[in-house]
Write an enzyme that holds these catalytic residues in place. Structure first.
Site, short mmCIF file in Angstrom:
data_model
loop_
_atom_site.label_atom_id
_atom_site.label_comp_id
_atom_site.label_asym_id
_atom_site.label_seq_id
_atom_site.Cartn_x
_atom_site.Cartn_y
_atom_site.Cartn_z
N ALA A 1 9.11 -3.11 3.07
CA ALA A 1 8.11 -3.70 3.67
C ALA A 1 8.44 -4.74 4.89
CB ALA A 1 9.77 -5.13 3.02
N THR B 1 9.47 -10.66 9.36
CA THR B 1 9.75 -10.78 8.83
C THR B 1 10.05 -9.36 8.90
OG1 THR B 1 8.12 -10.75 6.71
CG2 THR B 1 8.58 -8.38 6.82
N PRO C 1 -18.28 -5.05 10.59
CA PRO C 1 -17.61 -5.24 11.47
C PRO C 1 -17.33 -4.40 12.06
CG PRO C 1 -16.23 -5.92 9.65
CD PRO C 1 -17.32 -5.74 9.20
N THR D 1 5.99 2.63 12.58
CA THR D 1 3.94 2.87 12.37
C THR D 1 4.34 3.85 14.54
OG1 THR D 1 2.08 1.85 13.61
CG2 THR D 1 4.30 0.36 13.72
N ASP D 2 3.24 4.04 14.39
CA ASP D 2 3.13 5.49 16.21
C ASP D 2 2.42 4.43 16.80
OD1 ASP D 2 0.05 4.78 15.25
OD2 ASP D 2 -0.39 6.27 15.42
N GLU D 3 2.18 2.52 16.72
CA GLU D 3 1.58 1.99 17.79
C GLU D 3 3.04 0.87 18.58
OE1 GLU D 3 -1.08 -0.81 15.94
OE2 GLU D 3 -1.64 0.89 13.91
N PHE E 1 0.85 -1.44 0.38
CA PHE E 1 0.07 -0.03 0.41
C PHE E 1 1.32 1.13 0.00
CE2 PHE E 1 -2.36 2.86 3.29
CZ PHE E 1 -2.95 3.53 2.63
N TYR F 1 -15.63 -3.66 15.96
CA TYR F 1 -15.21 -3.93 16.93
C TYR F 1 -15.30 -3.14 18.05
CZ TYR F 1 -11.43 -6.10 14.02
OH TYR F 1 -11.07 -6.62 13.34
N ILE G 1 13.14 -10.94 2.14
CA ILE G 1 14.27 -9.46 3.43
C ILE G 1 14.32 -10.78 4.26
CG2 ILE G 1 13.61 -7.63 2.62
CD1 ILE G 1 11.41 -7.15 5.56
N LYS H 1 7.71 -4.44 15.35
CA LYS H 1 7.74 -3.10 14.30
C LYS H 1 8.61 -1.84 15.69
CE LYS H 1 7.20 -1.33 11.21
NZ LYS H 1 7.73 -1.09 9.82
N TYR I 1 1.99 -7.23 16.24
CA TYR I 1 2.36 -6.24 15.37
C TYR I 1 3.52 -4.98 15.41
CZ TYR I 1 2.24 -1.99 11.84
OH TYR I 1 2.89 -1.36 11.03
N ASP J 1 10.29 -6.50 -3.23
CA ASP J 1 8.72 -7.47 -2.43
C ASP J 1 8.93 -8.12 -2.79
OD1 ASP J 1 6.39 -6.02 -1.71
OD2 ASP J 1 6.29 -7.55 -1.95
P1 NAD Z 1 1.52 -4.06 3.13
O1 NAD Z 1 1.19 -4.81 4.20
O2 NAD Z 1 0.56 -3.00 2.76
O3 NAD Z 1 2.88 -3.68 2.33
C1 NAD Z 1 3.46 -4.59 3.04
C2 NAD Z 1 4.20 -4.87 1.70
O4 NAD Z 1 5.53 -5.51 2.04
C3 NAD Z 1 3.52 -5.92 0.57
O5 NAD Z 1 4.16 -5.55 -0.71
C4 NAD Z 1 4.72 -7.29 0.71
O6 NAD Z 1 4.61 -7.72 -0.01
C5 NAD Z 1 6.14 -6.84 1.00
N1 NAD Z 1 6.10 -7.69 1.95
C6 NAD Z 1 5.94 -8.47 3.68
N2 NAD Z 1 7.10 -9.79 3.70
C7 NAD Z 1 8.04 -9.06 3.56
C8 NAD Z 1 8.97 -9.71 3.41
N3 NAD Z 1 9.30 -10.60 4.07
N4 NAD Z 1 9.91 -9.97 1.83
C9 NAD Z 1 9.64 -8.58 1.44
N5 NAD Z 1 8.90 -8.22 0.98
C10 NAD Z 1 7.57 -8.28 2.21
O7 NAD Z 1 2.01 -2.62 4.15
P2 NAD Z 1 1.64 -1.33 4.58
O8 NAD Z 1 0.26 -0.91 4.71
O9 NAD Z 1 2.32 -0.35 3.04
O10 NAD Z 1 3.11 -0.29 5.57
C11 NAD Z 1 4.05 -0.48 4.54
C12 NAD Z 1 5.42 0.13 6.35
O11 NAD Z 1 4.91 1.03 7.17
C13 NAD Z 1 5.00 -0.99 6.76
O12 NAD Z 1 6.42 -1.24 7.86
C14 NAD Z 1 4.46 -0.32 8.23
O13 NAD Z 1 4.37 -1.17 9.15
C15 NAD Z 1 4.49 1.02 7.93
N6 NAD Z 1 3.23 1.94 8.63
C16 NAD Z 1 1.80 1.20 8.08
C17 NAD Z 1 0.95 2.45 8.00
C18 NAD Z 1 -0.39 1.95 7.63
O14 NAD Z 1 -1.62 3.05 7.99
N7 NAD Z 1 -0.46 1.21 6.52
C19 NAD Z 1 0.94 3.19 8.94
C20 NAD Z 1 2.14 3.23 9.91
C21 NAD Z 1 3.32 2.76 9.31
P1 TYD Z 2 -7.24 -1.11 11.09
O1 TYD Z 2 -7.28 -0.45 9.91
O2 TYD Z 2 -6.73 -2.68 11.16
O3 TYD Z 2 -5.15 -0.50 11.81
P2 TYD Z 2 -4.89 -0.87 13.17
O4 TYD Z 2 -5.10 -1.87 14.09
O5 TYD Z 2 -3.35 -0.65 13.26
O6 TYD Z 2 -4.49 0.69 13.47
O7 TYD Z 2 -7.86 -1.26 11.82
C1 TYD Z 2 -8.65 0.28 12.41
C2 TYD Z 2 -9.10 0.67 14.24
O8 TYD Z 2 -10.73 0.17 13.20
C3 TYD Z 2 -8.43 0.23 14.84
O9 TYD Z 2 -8.97 0.12 15.68
C4 TYD Z 2 -10.05 -1.42 14.85
C5 TYD Z 2 -10.95 -0.96 14.11
N1 TYD Z 2 -11.48 -1.73 13.28
C6 TYD Z 2 -12.88 -2.17 13.53
O10 TYD Z 2 -13.52 -2.21 13.93
N2 TYD Z 2 -13.66 -3.32 12.34
C7 TYD Z 2 -12.59 -3.95 11.46
O11 TYD Z 2 -12.94 -4.67 10.67
C8 TYD Z 2 -11.12 -3.60 11.17
C9 TYD Z 2 -10.62 -4.43 10.22
C10 TYD Z 2 -10.47 -2.99 12.02
#
Ligand code: NAD
Ligand code: TYD
Length: 348
Positions: A83, A101, A211, A131-133, A12, A213, A61, A160, A156, A34
């Site tokens: 990744a 990973t 759904p 991530t902020d998590e 993403f 939560y 990786i 991280k 998760y 990837d």
């Molecule tokens: P995503 O799950 O959409 O994409 C992850 C990508 O990494 C995929 O293309 C997957 O094929 C690849 N990948 C997974 N395991 C791998 C491996 N072992 N070797 C090589 N490639 C691998 O994730 P995203 O939401 O795009 O997040 C990207 C980064 O940003 C992550 O590090 C995540 O922790 C961080 N992040 C995400 C969010 C969010 O809201 N999505 C917010 C803050 C930080």
């Molecule tokens: P999510 O998109 O999984 O991101 P994160 O857990 O990394 O914040 O979830 C965002 C918020 O939405 C989180 O509080 C969990 C909630 N959630 C639901 O209530 N229902 C769902 O089906 C999903 C996927 C998330």
């Protein structure tokens, strides 16, 4: 010509970063590494796959030998590491996959970069995207700053947090030039429909239940993914070595309020009677260890690098919803799993 490795570029956020770098920096040779897990989809970056400065590398990786060989072959100048296994619910089912990973994979990249750069760090940079998590959960008040102690609650966020610590340790111990960012929840196009916003858009389109939560009173800070990509570009080029920057949208929403807003907008777009989509809301069993609230103080990146979100939440959400409605084939390919055929077709 600089050689830049971007990991996770079929995911993403990674796809937005790869697109930005390939289009904006023709003088860079961009390698997108990837493994194409369930979350990696080459359709996300179809528009740039034939660009001269772009190379896709399929690889894991976690595979130490492969990573070492890749760095020997290419002698990268910079790494942007995205990744990861990224979904909290999956981490509850299979925590070890996240350690492999997110921790081991990051370690392999750190070691390969350190060995390939051989203490000559001039012009080199390792950028770890996190991530902020990692900061855990806030109560009703307060914001995460770069000084907030780490306190991860899910497998998760623990994985991280661990990788963040190793990145810092390589900076302190070996002098590896790194930058690190911790960002809030992203939303936008090419988001795998297991996360809240794309899942609920897809379910509304298909008249499936939504759904929510627990009681839905969990709060997240939402940032438009293209604004995250802009921030990543800025930090990679102008961030200070050995520094962390928090990135956020200044945009907190309780899940239930966000879901209701989505329902209202979707009713309008799909020309359904007002209130139709809200009827799909179903309260379900809560996520174990569910963090109550995330909220980011992004003033450091604002003051030091001049970054702030470029779109309002209303604009970002409008763009996002329009994108999913105009790209229902992408959604269908992802939900049916047929997106996996693309690699075979394209690269076999
Ligand atoms: P995503 O799950 O959409 O994409 C992850 C990508 O990494 C995929 O293309 C997957 O094929 C690849 N990948 C997974 N395991 C791998 C491996 N072992 N070797 C090589 N490639 C691998 O994730 P995203 O939401 O795009 O997040 C990207 C980064 O940003 C992550 O590090 C995540 O922790 C961080 N992040 C995400 C969010 C969010 O809201 N999505 C917010 C803050 C930080
Ligand atoms: P999510 O998109 O999984 O991101 P994160 O857990 O990394 O914040 O979830 C965002 C918020 O939405 C989180 O509080 C969990 C909630 N959630 C639901 O209530 N229902 C769902 O089906 C999903 C996927 C998330």
């Amino acid at each position: 010509m600089k050689k830049i490795l971007i990991t996770g570029g079929a995911g993403f956020i990674g796809s937005h970063v790869v697109r930005r770098f390939v289009n904006k920096y023709p003088e860079y040779q961009i390698f997108n590494l990837d493994a194409l897990t369930y979350a990696g989809n080459l359709e996300n970056i179809k528009d740039i796959e034939n660009k001269e400065n772009y190379t896709f590398v399929k690889g894991d990786i976690v595979d130490e030998n492969f990573i070492n060989e890749l760095f020997k072959l290419h002698d990268f100048d910079g790494v942007l590491h995205l990744a990861a296994e990224s979904h909290v619910d999956r981490s509850i089912e299979d925590p070890l996959a996240f350690v492999k990973t997110n921790v081991i994979g990051t370690m392999n990249l750190l070691n390969a970069a350190k060995n390939s750069w051989k203490n000559n760090f001039e012009g080199k940079r390792f950028y770890h995207i996190s991530t902020d998590e990692v900061y855990g959960s806030l109560g009703a008040e307060g914001l995460f700053t770069e000084k907030t102690p780490y306190d991860p609650n899910s497998p998760y966020s623990a994985s991280k947090a661990s990788s963040d610590h190793f990145v810092r340790a390589y900076g302190e111990t070996y002098g590896l030039p790194y930058v690190l960012t911790n960002c809030s929840n992203n939303y936008g196009s090419y988001h795998f429909p297991e996360k809240l916003i794309p899942l609920f858009i897809n379910n509304i389109i298909n008249n499936k239940s939504l759904p929510v939560y627990g009681d839905g009173n969990y709060t997240r800070d939402w940032l438009f993914v293209e604004d995250h990509a802009i921030a990543i570009d800025l930090v990679f080029h102008e961030g200070k070595n050995h520094e962390t920057y928090n990135i956020g949208g200044f945009n907190e929403w309780k899940n239930i309020d966000l879901v209701k807003l989505l329902c209202t907008i979707m009713d309008g777009k799909l020309e359904r009677e007002k209130g139709t989509s809200e009827k799909l809301i179903t309260y379900v069993k809560d996520r174990p260890g569910h963090d109550l609230r995330y909220a980011i103080d992004a003033s450091k990146i604002n003051k030091e690098l001049g970054w702030k979100p470029s779109v309002t939440f209303e604009e970002g959400l409008e763009k996002t919803i329009n994108w999913y409605l105009n790209n229902q084939e992408w959604l269908q390919n992802v939900t049916s799993g047929s997106y996996k055929d693309y690699y075979q077709k394209q690269y076999s």
